[in-house]
Motif scaffolding. Structure first.
Motif, short mmCIF file in Angstrom:
data_model
loop_
_atom_site.label_atom_id
_atom_site.label_comp_id
_atom_site.label_asym_id
_atom_site.label_seq_id
_atom_site.Cartn_x
_atom_site.Cartn_y
_atom_site.Cartn_z
N UNK A 82 81.79 13.33 7.52
CA UNK A 82 81.98 14.43 8.54
C UNK A 82 82.11 13.85 9.90
N UNK A 83 81.49 12.91 10.22
CA UNK A 83 81.19 12.31 11.55
C UNK A 83 82.36 11.65 11.79
N UNK A 84 82.76 10.63 10.71
CA UNK A 84 84.02 9.83 10.81
C UNK A 84 85.29 10.57 11.39
N UNK A 85 85.48 11.96 10.65
CA UNK A 85 86.39 12.60 10.79
C UNK A 85 86.42 13.04 12.45
N UNK A 86 85.15 13.49 12.89
CA UNK A 86 84.88 14.02 14.04
C UNK A 86 85.20 13.06 15.19
N UNK A 87 84.78 11.52 14.80
CA UNK A 87 84.88 10.79 16.06
C UNK A 87 86.34 10.30 15.91
N UNK A 88 87.17 10.31 14.91
CA UNK A 88 88.45 10.10 15.02
C UNK A 88 89.31 11.14 15.86
N UNK A 89 88.71 12.32 15.76
CA UNK A 89 89.41 13.55 16.39
C UNK A 89 89.20 13.25 17.74
N UNK A 90 88.08 12.79 18.41
CA UNK A 90 87.70 12.74 19.60
C UNK A 90 88.25 11.26 20.13
N UNK A 91 88.50 10.58 19.46
CA UNK A 91 89.10 9.22 19.81
C UNK A 91 88.00 8.14 19.95
N UNK A 92 86.81 8.43 19.51
CA UNK A 92 85.70 7.58 19.39
C UNK A 92 85.58 6.47 19.10
N UNK A 93 86.26 6.53 17.74
CA UNK A 93 86.35 5.41 16.55
C UNK A 93 87.18 4.30 16.97
N UNK A 94 88.16 4.41 17.89
CA UNK A 94 88.90 3.15 18.29
C UNK A 94 89.90 2.85 17.20
N UNK A 95 90.04 3.98 16.51
CA UNK A 95 91.16 3.61 15.44
C UNK A 95 92.54 3.77 15.58
N UNK A 96 93.62 3.09 15.23
CA UNK A 96 94.90 3.22 15.30
C UNK A 96 95.33 4.43 14.49
N UNK A 97 96.37 4.96 15.17
CA UNK A 97 97.04 6.12 14.68
C UNK A 97 98.52 5.96 14.81
N UNK A 98 99.23 6.45 13.78
CA UNK A 98 100.65 6.28 13.79
C UNK A 98 101.39 7.11 14.89
N UNK A 99 102.47 6.26 15.73
CA UNK A 99 102.85 7.29 16.89
C UNK A 99 103.89 8.37 16.12
N UNK A 100 103.65 9.62 16.70
CA UNK A 100 104.23 10.79 16.20
C UNK A 100 105.84 10.63 17.03
N UNK A 101 105.69 9.96 18.19
CA UNK A 101 107.14 10.13 18.87
C UNK A 101 106.86 8.55 19.57
N UNK A 102 107.21 8.40 20.88
CA UNK A 102 107.42 7.04 21.32
C UNK A 102 106.26 6.65 22.05
#
Length: 839
Positions: free
Chosen positions: A593-613
């Motif tokens: 649950x915390x993994x998902x929360x930190x991803x949402x907050x941007x605290x995990x430093x994870x890469x995400x796909x660009x939805x646009x540019x």
């Protein structure tokens, strides 16, 4: 003669007696006629009062208060007022004879009470008139359709102070006058009429009470609205992190909202009887009032409870990190309360009662409340309330840059149990690999091999990967292999994080005796940079002066946190949340649950796909010297959009090395630490769908390790997908370069991206550009230019932009992730106005 005869006859005694009798009879007859006429006029006035009452208490389809009905009520009031005020002289006999008539014991003595009954009726009309005027003022524009209309409602009440005051005085006079009426002497007919008057009195009294209460309630609702706006502003986009940090402004807003809301609820509870009296006049039932009170009370109790638990957690964590067992128990209680209140509030707002006028609760609110509960559960887990937990704090050096914020030089192992830090261990990152050595290391990524020449990668370099969740799993696995302990949480910090925490909690004292000194955030940076001499100390061989300084400062910081010695106890959580929000601190946990929360907050430093540019510039130092923090950085991005929404983009990166040269040439080898050349691997992440149209020319520089390897390509710049073995394709442009002393280096590339802009159903196009920031890089200067297709013009933009003939420009310091959004179209008027602005 005739006159003399009349005088003669009148002088006769029997004549005078006869005249006196006639006069008395005439007077009595006149008085009786006067009294009867007054009674009839009083009955007529009473009928007007009954008509007024009938209009006020009308039922059926037109029973609700509206402008037409208020006009009829106002007319009825004027008619009743006219009738009653015309009774003054007509009821004079009753007023004179009333006290005498009350002496005679009898029932049905309406005449004895006539004057008081009329005065009572007049007082009721006096009270009804201002209340009617106020109701008319409030109903001119109808009931408020939105909270913004409360301004107008409050203005009306403020302008109606005189009306409310007059009505209050008239009701008080009427109440006193009512006590003067002897109810037992009234006839049945008059009793039925006075019951109508009494009902009218009760309604007017309730209306006056409600008017005064409503004004006070509206004032409190205004407080709720204004403070709630401040609360939303602070929480918008980072609701959970704002709540966790619970800064002063946020806490004050919450306190104001809770106080105002409780006051409103208290006011409503206090006037429930008045609401019941006027219930026939308004479209609301007592059941609805009870539902509102129940819902509002639960809502405020939960919100207030959450805020108080958060504040208590701050204070307990900051005032000793729960080193005291009793405080540890209390900390656990407060965290449990936070979790329980969050769950209760989530259920409440997810399934609110069906109440007329209840605003629709935004979809994100239940989600934010759920996230807050998850954050509380993570705190419970982190502090060891669910069993002993081991956490790693990676001490990174931003003077030797890595994707997560700096070279991983040292490791703190924190052992938590039942809310207490039971032990801590500090070690060099070089020691983690232990006796197993390179044979236990994993295969190195291509960029690592290109920059540092190694085919394998040790624990200390595993933060080379751009995606921190990916790096953290490898760090966790490596640490478990070598130290035989599996960390629950891994947190990265660097000098910027240390400075933020120290500035938040107050200066930290380091050293002993004459060497003792108090360090603020900036002084701590200098302390770590300079290092501390280790002469005569029993220190592992893998430590250097910088690691020793890190050990001393980290120990002093932990002593301050666990011992409650900080000057500002509540600032610890705030500082950590701010560091996480800025991206300087990154967190990896095994709690799903915390993994998902930190991803949402941007605290995990994870890469995400660009939805646009968008683009993300990441650099890594490739050996000495430690000058990453001195390098100047600027990024220039230009994109040309065509009529189909395709972007033709050019990105130019410029790095400036201000350090004076020491050696004659640049050498990358580890032993060349005295050189002032800045060796780096540059990595640029762009949208997956982008087609790279040009690469920078980055041959392996003379003096680099790569230049000695025969298979090194002529141009080290390359494009590839699948960086860090992520489950989605990441488009990456990378290469090796060197920035020589007192010199600058430019790296340019271009690509085209279909569907970078999307046309909405309203014909307006939307273009988004996300620019991410690498921790440890300071605030690079970013310039963005966007050129629209011919015939198109800007409809809107976030943030604001400058307009010129050459395009639309943004310029900012990249101190956090930025998103630029442009809406554009072909509206002739908008385009004409913009053309005029650029002339």
């Amino acid at each position: 003669m005739i006159l003399r005869s009349i005088v003669y006859r009148f002088n006769r005694p029997e004549a005078r007696r006869r005249v006196a009798v006639y006069a008395f009879v005439a007077i009595v007859a006149g008085l009786m006629a006067w009294t009867i006429a007054g009674g009839l006029r009083a009955r007529s006035a009473a009928n007007e009062l009954v008509a007024l009452s009938d209009e006020i208490f009308a039922t059926g389809e037109n029973g609700e208060i509206d402008a037409d009905r208020l006009e009829r009520i106002a007319a009825a009031i004027k008619e009743a007022d006219s009738e009653l005020r015309g009774l003054g002289a007509w009821i004079l006999p009753y007023r004179i004879a009333g006290p005498v008539m009350r002496i005679v014991p009898s029932r049905g003595g309406d005449a004895s009470e006539m004057a008081d009954l009329v005065d009572y009726a007049i007082d009721l009309v006096n009270a009804a008139e201002p209340i009617s005027d106020l109701a008319a003022d409030l109903t001119v524009d109808g009931l408020p359709s939105s909270i913004s209309d409360l301004d107008a409602i409050l203005d009306t009440f403020e302008a109606s102070d005189g009306l409310i005051e007059a009505a209050e005085e008239a009701v008080a006079v009427a109440a006193k006058q009512r006590t003067e009426i002897d109810h037992g002497r009234l006839s049945g007919d008059v009793r039925s009429r006075i019951e109508t008057a009494d009902r009218l009195f009760e309604t007017l009294e309730a209306a006056v009470t409600l008017a005064a209460t409503v004004r006070k309630s509206v004032e409190y609702v205004q407080v709720i609205r204004s403070e709630g706006g401040a609360l939303i502003d602070l929480a918008d986009g980072s609701g959970v992190s704002a709540a966790l940090s619970l800064g002063t402004d946020l806490l004050e807003s919450e306190d104001a909202i809770a106080a105002a809301s409780k006051e409103v609820i208290s006011l409503v509870r206090g006037v429930r009887s008045e609401i019941e009296v006027v219930q026939p006049l308004v479209p609301i039932t007592m059941a609805e009032v009870d539902q509102w009170l129940e819902f509002g009370s639960e809502l405020i109790d939960d919100v207030d409870g959450i805020a108080k638990s958060l504040q208590a957690v701050q204070e307990l964590a900051g005032a000793g990190f729960a080193e005291d067992p009793e405080e540890a128990v209390q900390l656990g209680i407060e965290i449990t309360g936070l979790i329980d209140r969050s769950k209760s509030l989530e259920v409440l707002v997810s399934e609110p009662p069906e109440l007329r006028g209840l605003p629709e609760i935004p979809e994100r609110v239940p989600e934010l409340i759920k996230d807050l509960g998850v954050a509380g559960a993570y705190l419970q887990e982190f502090l060891g309330f669910n069993g002993p937990r081991v956490h790693l704090v990676l001490a990174q050096d931003e003077e030797e840059l890595r994707p997560s914020g700096g070279f991983l030089g040292a490791v703190w192992q924190l052992n938590m149990e039942n809310g207490r830090l039971v032990s801590r261990e500090f070690t060099s990152s070089y020691d983690v690999d232990g006796a197993l050595g390179p044979r236990s290391w994993g295969s190195a990524p291509e960029t690592f091999t290109l920059g540092l020449g190694s085919q394998v990668i040790p624990f200390r370099d595993l933060n080379w990967y751009v995606d921190f969740p990916f790096a953290a799993e490898r760090l966790r696995k490596s640490y478990t292999t070598h130290v035989k302990v599996r960390p629950s949480t891994i947190v990265t910090i660097n000098q910027s994080v240390m400075a933020k925490v120290i500035d938040g909690i107050g200066p930290i004292e380091v050293g002993e005796g004459a060497q003792k000194q108090a360090l603020d955030g900036e002084a701590a940076r200098d302390y770590l940079r300079a290092g501390v001499t280790m002469t005569g100390q029993d220190i592992p061989a893998t430590w250097d002066e910088q690691r020793y300084a890190s050990f001393l400062l980290g120990n002093a910081l932990l002593e301050s946190l666990t011992g409650g010695g900080s000057a500002n106890p509540g600032a610890l959580v705030q500082a950590l949340v701010e560091a996480a929000n800025s991206g300087e601190m990154r967190i990896s946990t095994r709690n799903i649950d915390s993994v998902q929360l930190f991803r949402k907050l941007g605290w995990d430093g994870g890469l995400t796909q660009y939805e646009h540019d968008g683009f993300y510039v990441v650099e890594s130092s490739a050996y000495a010297p430690k000058i990453s923090h001195l390098i100047g950085r600027s990024f220039d991005y230009t994109t040309i959009l065509d009529a189909s929404g395709t972007a033709f983009a050019t990105l130019d990166l410029e790095y400036e090395n201000p350090v004076s040269g020491i050696g004659e040439d640049c050498r990358q080898a580890p032993q060349a630490e005295g050189e002032s050349c800045y060796w780096m691997i540059s990595r640029v992440l762009i949208p997956t769908a982008a087609e790279v149209t040009s690469l920078p020319d980055l041959p392996a520089p003379s003096g680099s390790i790569a230049s000695t390897v025969e298979r090194t390509p002529a141009n080290t710049a390359r494009t590839f997908a699948g960086a860090d073995d992520l489950p989605f394709r990441v488009q990456e442009i990378s290469g090796l370069t060197v920035v020589e002393p007192k010199n600058s280096t430019k790296i340019g590339m271009s690509y085209q991206l279909p569907n970078a802009a999307i046309q909405g159903t309203d014909g307006v196009w939307r273009y988004d550009l996300k620019v991410r920031r690498q921790p440890g890089t300071g605030s690079p200067r970013v310039n963005v230019t966007v050129e629209l297709p011919g015939g198109f013009c800007i409809v809107g933009s976030e943030p604001d932009l400058s307009v010129s003939h050459s395009g639309f420009h943004y310029s900012f310091d990249l101190n956090s992730d930025k998103v630029i959004t442009i809406w554009y179209g072909t509206d002739e008027q908008v385009c004409s106005d913009q053309a005029a602005q650029t002339d």
